[in-house]
Design a protein around this motif. Structure first.
Motif, PDB file in Angstrom:
ATOM      1  N   MET A   1       0.901  -1.192   0.255  1.00 61.85           N
ATOM      2  CA  MET A   1      -0.002  -0.061   0.391  1.00 61.85           C
ATOM      3  C   MET A   1       0.544   1.693   0.023  1.00 61.85           C
ATOM      4  O   MET A   1       1.096   2.143  -0.576  1.00 61.85           O
ATOM      5  CB  MET A   1      -1.025   0.305   1.683  1.00 61.85           C
ATOM      6  N   LYS A   2       1.859   1.280   1.079  1.00 57.41           N
ATOM      7  CA  LYS A   2       2.270   2.452   1.071  1.00 57.41           C
ATOM      8  C   LYS A   2       3.352   2.442  -0.405  1.00 57.41           C
ATOM      9  O   LYS A   2       3.230   4.335  -0.436  1.00 57.41           O
ATOM     10  CB  LYS A   2       4.265   1.852   2.539  1.00 57.41           C
ATOM     11  N   ALA A   3       4.094   1.625  -0.923  1.00 55.48           N
ATOM     12  CA  ALA A   3       4.546   1.904  -2.390  1.00 55.48           C
ATOM     13  C   ALA A   3       3.639   2.043  -3.282  1.00 55.48           C
ATOM     14  O   ALA A   3       4.218   3.272  -3.964  1.00 55.48           O
ATOM     15  CB  ALA A   3       4.709   0.059  -2.334  1.00 55.48           C
ATOM     16  N   VAL A   4       2.439   1.593  -3.523  1.00 54.67           N
ATOM     17  CA  VAL A   4       1.594   2.741  -4.140  1.00 54.67           C
ATOM     18  C   VAL A   4       0.909   4.366  -4.125  1.00 54.67           C
ATOM     19  O   VAL A   4       1.475   4.740  -5.326  1.00 54.67           O
ATOM     20  CB  VAL A   4       0.254   2.563  -4.339  1.00 54.67           C
ATOM     21  N   ILE A   5       0.896   4.285  -3.001  1.00 52.33           N
ATOM     22  CA  ILE A   5       1.422   5.749  -2.665  1.00 52.33           C
ATOM     23  C   ILE A   5       2.535   6.784  -2.422  1.00 52.33           C
ATOM     24  O   ILE A   5       2.250   7.614  -3.415  1.00 52.33           O
ATOM     25  CB  ILE A   5       0.860   6.343  -0.733  1.00 52.33           C
ATOM     26  N   VAL A   6       3.544   6.381  -2.648  1.00 51.78           N
ATOM     27  CA  VAL A   6       4.913   7.043  -2.887  1.00 51.78           C
ATOM     28  C   VAL A   6       4.924   7.036  -4.577  1.00 51.78           C
ATOM     29  O   VAL A   6       5.566   7.240  -5.249  1.00 51.78           O
ATOM     30  CB  VAL A   6       6.165   6.010  -2.101  1.00 51.78           C
ATOM     31  N   LEU A   7       4.652   5.791  -5.009  1.00 52.54           N
ATOM     32  CA  LEU A   7       4.757   5.620  -7.346  1.00 52.54           C
ATOM     33  C   LEU A   7       4.412   6.675  -7.064  1.00 52.54           C
ATOM     34  O   LEU A   7       4.088   7.292  -8.425  1.00 52.54           O
ATOM     35  CB  LEU A   7       4.684   4.563  -7.158  1.00 52.54           C
ATOM     36  N   CYS A   8       2.713   6.477  -7.084  1.00 51.91           N
ATOM     37  CA  CYS A   8       1.252   7.954  -7.148  1.00 51.91           C
ATOM     38  C   CYS A   8       2.492   9.250  -6.889  1.00 51.91           C
ATOM     39  O   CYS A   8       2.499  10.010  -7.862  1.00 51.91           O
ATOM     40  CB  CYS A   8       0.580   7.897  -6.609  1.00 51.91           C
ATOM     41  N   LEU A   9       2.773   9.391  -5.989  1.00 48.83           N
ATOM     42  CA  LEU A   9       3.904  10.848  -5.525  1.00 48.83           C
ATOM     43  C   LEU A   9       5.129  11.405  -6.804  1.00 48.83           C
ATOM     44  O   LEU A   9       5.000  12.144  -6.931  1.00 48.83           O
ATOM     45  CB  LEU A   9       3.670  10.765  -4.407  1.00 48.83           C
ATOM     46  N   MET A  10       6.006   9.811  -6.613  1.00 51.05           N
ATOM     47  CA  MET A  10       7.308  10.382  -7.655  1.00 51.05           C
ATOM     48  C   MET A  10       6.523  10.645  -8.994  1.00 51.05           C
ATOM     49  O   MET A  10       7.024  11.223  -9.227  1.00 51.05           O
ATOM     50  CB  MET A  10       7.472   9.077  -7.622  1.00 51.05           C
ATOM     51  N   ALA A  88      -6.729  -1.018  -5.586  1.00 44.89           N
ATOM     52  CA  ALA A  88      -4.926  -1.771  -5.772  1.00 44.89           C
ATOM     53  C   ALA A  88      -5.383  -2.588  -4.389  1.00 44.89           C
ATOM     54  O   ALA A  88      -5.992  -2.439  -3.024  1.00 44.89           O
ATOM     55  CB  ALA A  88      -3.958  -1.272  -4.766  1.00 44.89           C
ATOM     56  N   ASP A  89      -5.474  -4.503  -4.356  1.00 43.66           N
ATOM     57  CA  ASP A  89      -5.571  -4.839  -3.825  1.00 43.66           C
ATOM     58  C   ASP A  89      -4.283  -6.403  -4.193  1.00 43.66           C
ATOM     59  O   ASP A  89      -3.842  -5.656  -4.683  1.00 43.66           O
ATOM     60  CB  ASP A  89      -7.337  -5.558  -3.519  1.00 43.66           C
ATOM     61  N   GLU A  90      -5.017  -7.360  -4.184  1.00 46.25           N
ATOM     62  CA  GLU A  90      -3.904  -8.812  -3.763  1.00 46.25           C
ATOM     63  C   GLU A  90      -4.349  -9.383  -4.601  1.00 46.25           C
ATOM     64  O   GLU A  90      -3.225  -9.491  -5.573  1.00 46.25           O
ATOM     65  CB  GLU A  90      -4.712 -10.404  -3.151  1.00 46.25           C
ATOM     66  N   ASN A  91      -5.079  -8.586  -5.842  1.00 48.73           N
ATOM     67  CA  ASN A  91      -4.856  -8.451  -7.698  1.00 48.73           C
ATOM     68  C   ASN A  91      -3.969  -7.708  -7.750  1.00 48.73           C
ATOM     69  O   ASN A  91      -4.023  -7.447  -9.608  1.00 48.73           O
ATOM     70  CB  ASN A  91      -6.009  -9.313  -8.453  1.00 48.73           C
ATOM     71  N   GLY A  92      -3.327  -6.834  -7.571  1.00 47.72           N
ATOM     72  CA  GLY A  92      -2.538  -5.398  -8.100  1.00 47.72           C
ATOM     73  C   GLY A  92      -3.078  -4.351  -8.563  1.00 47.72           C
ATOM     74  O   GLY A  92      -4.568  -3.686  -7.748  1.00 47.72           O
ATOM     75  N   TYR A  93      -2.667  -3.566  -8.468  1.00 48.16           N
ATOM     76  CA  TYR A  93      -2.698  -1.870  -9.153  1.00 48.16           C
ATOM     77  C   TYR A  93      -3.394  -2.098 -10.327  1.00 48.16           C
ATOM     78  O   TYR A  93      -3.105  -2.626 -11.134  1.00 48.16           O
ATOM     79  CB  TYR A  93      -1.636  -1.071  -9.403  1.00 48.16           C
ATOM     80  N   LYS A  94      -4.949  -1.387  -9.960  1.00 50.26           N
ATOM     81  CA  LYS A  94      -5.856  -1.040 -12.011  1.00 50.26           C
ATOM     82  C   LYS A  94      -5.900   0.245 -11.038  1.00 50.26           C
ATOM     83  O   LYS A  94      -7.300   0.786 -10.796  1.00 50.26           O
ATOM     84  CB  LYS A  94      -7.206  -2.206 -11.273  1.00 50.26           C
ATOM     85  N   PRO A  95      -5.301   0.905 -13.023  1.00 56.39           N
ATOM     86  CA  PRO A  95      -5.664   2.604 -12.989  1.00 56.39           C
ATOM     87  C   PRO A  95      -6.439   2.965 -13.724  1.00 56.39           C
ATOM     88  O   PRO A  95      -7.016   1.853 -14.914  1.00 56.39           O
ATOM     89  CB  PRO A  95      -3.882   3.009 -13.013  1.00 56.39           C
ATOM     90  N   GLU A  96      -7.030   3.498 -14.080  1.00 59.95           N
ATOM     91  CA  GLU A  96      -8.175   3.815 -14.326  1.00 59.95           C
ATOM     92  C   GLU A  96      -7.831   5.542 -14.942  1.00 59.95           C
ATOM     93  O   GLU A  96      -8.353   6.744 -14.689  1.00 59.95           O
ATOM     94  CB  GLU A  96      -9.640   3.858 -14.615  1.00 59.95           C
ATOM     95  N   SER A  97      -7.920   6.252 -16.012  1.00 55.02           N
ATOM     96  CA  SER A  97      -8.065   7.310 -16.761  1.00 55.02           C
ATOM     97  C   SER A  97      -7.526   7.438 -18.316  1.00 55.02           C
ATOM     98  O   SER A  97      -7.956   6.348 -18.460  1.00 55.02           O
ATOM     99  CB  SER A  97      -6.121   7.667 -16.008  1.00 55.02           C
ATOM    100  N   ASP A  98      -8.187   8.740 -18.624  1.00 48.85           N
ATOM    101  CA  ASP A  98      -8.755   8.780 -20.239  1.00 48.85           C
ATOM    102  C   ASP A  98      -6.924   9.330 -20.876  1.00 48.85           C
ATOM    103  O   ASP A  98      -6.788   9.033 -22.025  1.00 48.85           O
ATOM    104  CB  ASP A  98      -9.032  10.523 -20.601  1.00 48.85           C
TER     105      ASP A  98
END
Length: 101
Positions: A1-10, A88-98
């Motif tokens: 979870m922390k990794a997802v947030i850090v990657l988004c902010l980076m 994001a869950d046990e199945n991975g990160y799932k982004p949605e965007s145009d």
């Protein structure tokens, strides 16, 4: 979870490249009873991030899973507002965007 947030902010920091940006709001709330949290952040250069999640403990120590949902928004180099929503869950990160294929 922390990794997802850090990657988004980076990713946002690289996309924006504003070294003088200041944090205008940074709210975090943790509910110790059920392991859930809510986080909201906004910076002076228009970057916004919202996330909430919950921890599901496993049967053994250091096991279990998280469920996180959120979104982040920034202005690209052409001045367009970019919004990415994700889970994001046990199945991975799932982004949605145009902006995503």
């Amino acid at each position: 979870m922390k990794a997802v947030i850090v990657l988004c902010l980076m990713a946002l920091a690289v996309a924006r490249g504003d070294k003088n940006a200041e944090i205008l709001r940074n709210d975090f709330e943790l509910n110790a009873e059920d392991g859930s949290y809510q986080s909201d952040m906004e910076s002076s250069n228009g970057i916004r991030m919202r996330a909430s999640g919950i921890s599901y403990p496993g049967n053994e120590p250091e096991t279990g899973s998280y469920f996180v949902e959120g979104e982040y928004q920034y202005t690209d180099l052409e001045g367009n507002t970019v919004l990415v929503k994700y889970t994001a869950d046990e199945n991975g990160y799932k982004p949605e965007s145009d902006i995503l294929p």
